[in-house]
Design a protein around this motif. Sequence first.
Motif, PDB file in Angstrom:
ATOM      1  N   ALA A  79       0.831  -1.210   0.000  1.00  0.00           N
ATOM      2  CA  ALA A  79       0.000   0.000   0.000  1.00  0.00           C
ATOM      3  C   ALA A  79       0.859   1.251   0.000  1.00  0.00           C
ATOM      4  N   GLY A  80       1.940   1.216  -0.754  1.00  0.00           N
ATOM      5  CA  GLY A  80       2.847   2.347  -0.829  1.00  0.00           C
ATOM      6  C   GLY A  80       2.566   3.297  -1.978  1.00  0.00           C
ATOM      7  N   HIS A  81       1.732   2.883  -2.924  1.00  0.00           N
ATOM      8  CA  HIS A  81       1.394   3.762  -4.042  1.00  0.00           C
ATOM      9  C   HIS A  81       0.385   4.809  -3.572  1.00  0.00           C
ATOM     10  N   VAL A  82       0.450   5.970  -4.156  1.00  0.00           N
ATOM     11  CA  VAL A  82      -0.488   7.036  -3.821  1.00  0.00           C
ATOM     12  C   VAL A  82      -1.864   6.642  -4.348  1.00  0.00           C
ATOM     13  N   ARG A  83      -2.833   6.633  -3.447  1.00  0.00           N
ATOM     14  CA  ARG A  83      -4.216   6.327  -3.827  1.00  0.00           C
ATOM     15  C   ARG A  83      -5.128   7.314  -3.109  1.00  0.00           C
ATOM     16  N   VAL A  84      -6.228   7.605  -3.728  1.00  0.00           N
ATOM     17  CA  VAL A  84      -7.224   8.462  -3.090  1.00  0.00           C
ATOM     18  C   VAL A  84      -8.197   7.537  -2.382  1.00  0.00           C
ATOM     19  N   THR A  85      -8.190   7.584  -1.059  1.00  0.00           N
ATOM     20  CA  THR A  85      -9.003   6.641  -0.281  1.00  0.00           C
ATOM     21  C   THR A  85     -10.239   7.275   0.339  1.00  0.00           C
ATOM     22  N   MET A  86     -10.467   8.563   0.120  1.00  0.00           N
ATOM     23  CA  MET A  86     -11.646   9.204   0.717  1.00  0.00           C
ATOM     24  C   MET A  86     -12.932   8.503   0.284  1.00  0.00           C
ATOM     25  N   LEU A  87     -13.040   8.167  -0.992  1.00  0.00           N
ATOM     26  CA  LEU A  87     -14.240   7.509  -1.490  1.00  0.00           C
ATOM     27  C   LEU A  87     -14.346   6.088  -0.940  1.00  0.00           C
ATOM     28  N   THR A  88     -13.275   5.334  -1.058  1.00  0.00           N
ATOM     29  CA  THR A  88     -13.344   3.925  -0.653  1.00  0.00           C
ATOM     30  C   THR A  88     -13.562   3.761   0.841  1.00  0.00           C
ATOM     31  N   GLN A  89     -13.121   4.705   1.645  1.00  0.00           N
ATOM     32  CA  GLN A  89     -13.323   4.591   3.092  1.00  0.00           C
ATOM     33  C   GLN A  89     -14.729   5.004   3.513  1.00  0.00           C
ATOM     34  N   SER A  90     -15.452   5.669   2.608  1.00  0.00           N
ATOM     35  CA  SER A  90     -16.788   6.143   2.974  1.00  0.00           C
ATOM     36  C   SER A  90     -17.911   5.241   2.449  1.00  0.00           C
ATOM     37  N   VAL A  91     -17.554   4.141   1.803  1.00  0.00           N
ATOM     38  CA  VAL A  91     -18.577   3.236   1.263  1.00  0.00           C
ATOM     39  C   VAL A  91     -18.536   1.913   2.019  1.00  0.00           C
ATOM     40  N   PRO A  92     -19.617   1.150   1.945  1.00  0.00           N
ATOM     41  CA  PRO A  92     -19.653  -0.157   2.629  1.00  0.00           C
ATOM     42  C   PRO A  92     -18.577  -1.104   2.084  1.00  0.00           C
ATOM     43  N   PRO A  93     -18.168  -2.086   2.891  1.00  0.00           N
ATOM     44  CA  PRO A  93     -17.092  -3.003   2.480  1.00  0.00           C
ATOM     45  C   PRO A  93     -17.328  -3.707   1.141  1.00  0.00           C
ATOM     46  N   GLY A  94     -18.553  -4.093   0.843  1.00  0.00           N
ATOM     47  CA  GLY A  94     -18.831  -4.766  -0.431  1.00  0.00           C
ATOM     48  C   GLY A  94     -18.562  -3.859  -1.627  1.00  0.00           C
ATOM     49  N   LEU A  95     -18.998  -2.619  -1.517  1.00  0.00           N
ATOM     50  CA  LEU A  95     -18.746  -1.663  -2.595  1.00  0.00           C
ATOM     51  C   LEU A  95     -17.258  -1.318  -2.665  1.00  0.00           C
ATOM     52  N   ARG A  96     -16.621  -1.260  -1.525  1.00  0.00           N
ATOM     53  CA  ARG A  96     -15.169  -0.997  -1.482  1.00  0.00           C
ATOM     54  C   ARG A  96     -14.419  -2.081  -2.252  1.00  0.00           C
ATOM     55  N   ARG A  97     -14.829  -3.339  -2.040  1.00  0.00           N
ATOM     56  CA  ARG A  97     -14.182  -4.453  -2.741  1.00  0.00           C
ATOM     57  C   ARG A  97     -14.450  -4.367  -4.242  1.00  0.00           C
ATOM     58  N   ALA A  98     -15.676  -3.996  -4.622  1.00  0.00           N
ATOM     59  CA  ALA A  98     -16.018  -3.851  -6.048  1.00  0.00           C
ATOM     60  C   ALA A  98     -15.203  -2.734  -6.688  1.00  0.00           C
ATOM     61  N   LEU A  99     -15.059  -1.619  -5.977  1.00  0.00           N
ATOM     62  CA  LEU A  99     -14.229  -0.520  -6.498  1.00  0.00           C
ATOM     63  C   LEU A  99     -12.776  -0.958  -6.651  1.00  0.00           C
ATOM     64  N   ALA A 100     -12.285  -1.697  -5.659  1.00  0.00           N
ATOM     65  CA  ALA A 100     -10.906  -2.198  -5.745  1.00  0.00           C
ATOM     66  C   ALA A 100     -10.750  -3.107  -6.960  1.00  0.00           C
ATOM     67  N   GLY A 101     -11.744  -3.972  -7.190  1.00  0.00           N
ATOM     68  CA  GLY A 101     -11.691  -4.863  -8.352  1.00  0.00           C
ATOM     69  C   GLY A 101     -11.706  -4.093  -9.653  1.00  0.00           C
ATOM     70  N   LEU A 102     -12.567  -3.073  -9.747  1.00  0.00           N
ATOM     71  CA  LEU A 102     -12.637  -2.255 -10.956  1.00  0.00           C
ATOM     72  C   LEU A 102     -11.310  -1.546 -11.205  1.00  0.00           C
ATOM     73  N   VAL A 103     -10.755  -0.964 -10.166  1.00  0.00           N
ATOM     74  CA  VAL A 103      -9.479  -0.251 -10.309  1.00  0.00           C
ATOM     75  C   VAL A 103      -8.366  -1.220 -10.708  1.00  0.00           C
ATOM     76  N   LEU A 104      -8.381  -2.414 -10.143  1.00  0.00           N
ATOM     77  CA  LEU A 104      -7.347  -3.399 -10.490  1.00  0.00           C
ATOM     78  C   LEU A 104      -7.477  -3.846 -11.945  1.00  0.00           C
ATOM     79  N   VAL A 105      -8.696  -4.010 -12.426  1.00  0.00           N
ATOM     80  CA  VAL A 105      -8.892  -4.385 -13.835  1.00  0.00           C
ATOM     81  C   VAL A 105      -8.395  -3.263 -14.747  1.00  0.00           C
ATOM     82  N   LEU A 106      -8.722  -2.011 -14.392  1.00  0.00           N
ATOM     83  CA  LEU A 106      -8.231  -0.879 -15.185  1.00  0.00           C
ATOM     84  C   LEU A 106      -6.704  -0.806 -15.131  1.00  0.00           C
ATOM     85  N   ALA A 107      -6.138  -1.040 -13.946  1.00  0.00           N
ATOM     86  CA  ALA A 107      -4.676  -1.023 -13.808  1.00  0.00           C
ATOM     87  C   ALA A 107      -4.038  -2.142 -14.623  1.00  0.00           C
TER      88      ALA A 107
END
Length: 187
Positions: A79-107
């Motif tokens: 977790a050393g890369h710069v990431r914007v976590t304001m959004l992911t920390q304000s959503v429920p864990p299930g949506l957080r995981r979905a966002l992480a998956g989407l970002v990983l697919v884009l990456a």
Amino acid sequence: MIRRLLDRLYDAGFVLAALALVAIAVLVLVQVMGRVIDKAMLAIGQEPVGIAITSLSEFGGFLFVGAVFLALAGTLRAAGHVRVTMLTQSVPPGLRRALAGLVLVLALGLGSFALYSTGVQAWDSWTFNAVSFGMAKFPLWIPQGVMVLGLVIFWIALLDEALAVLRGQTPAFLRAEAEKQGKTDGH
């Protein structure tokens, strides 16, 4: 077994990156000491020894780029890369995981493009015997090949993290981020 192999691969990238930084430090130290010795020789009326590393800045640049690319995968998992976590920390864990998956697919898509482009560039440098522009002619496929190696390791780490999300697991970078927050909350 595969988990251990992947972790060793990411650690190897970190070790190689650290060795590249140590090499930069050694080269700079030799250059500085060469100047100090030359000044001392002149001060006592002797001829300077002339210790100098030709194209030091170029070699240092190649080593630095190698260090950056080789450390990408381990830095992602820590977790050393710069990431914007304001959004992911304000959503429920299930949506957080979905966002992480989407970002990983884009990456993974961007990483694939970077890997392909860098690989083509390194191949062209090998094919056409391209060398650096400095005084010391250095084959460009070598630093470009290190970039490709770093991107391959990074791509594998991105895929590893994306597969973890698809399996319903928490990716390593989110675990590392949670650990960091737990430590800072306790202070």
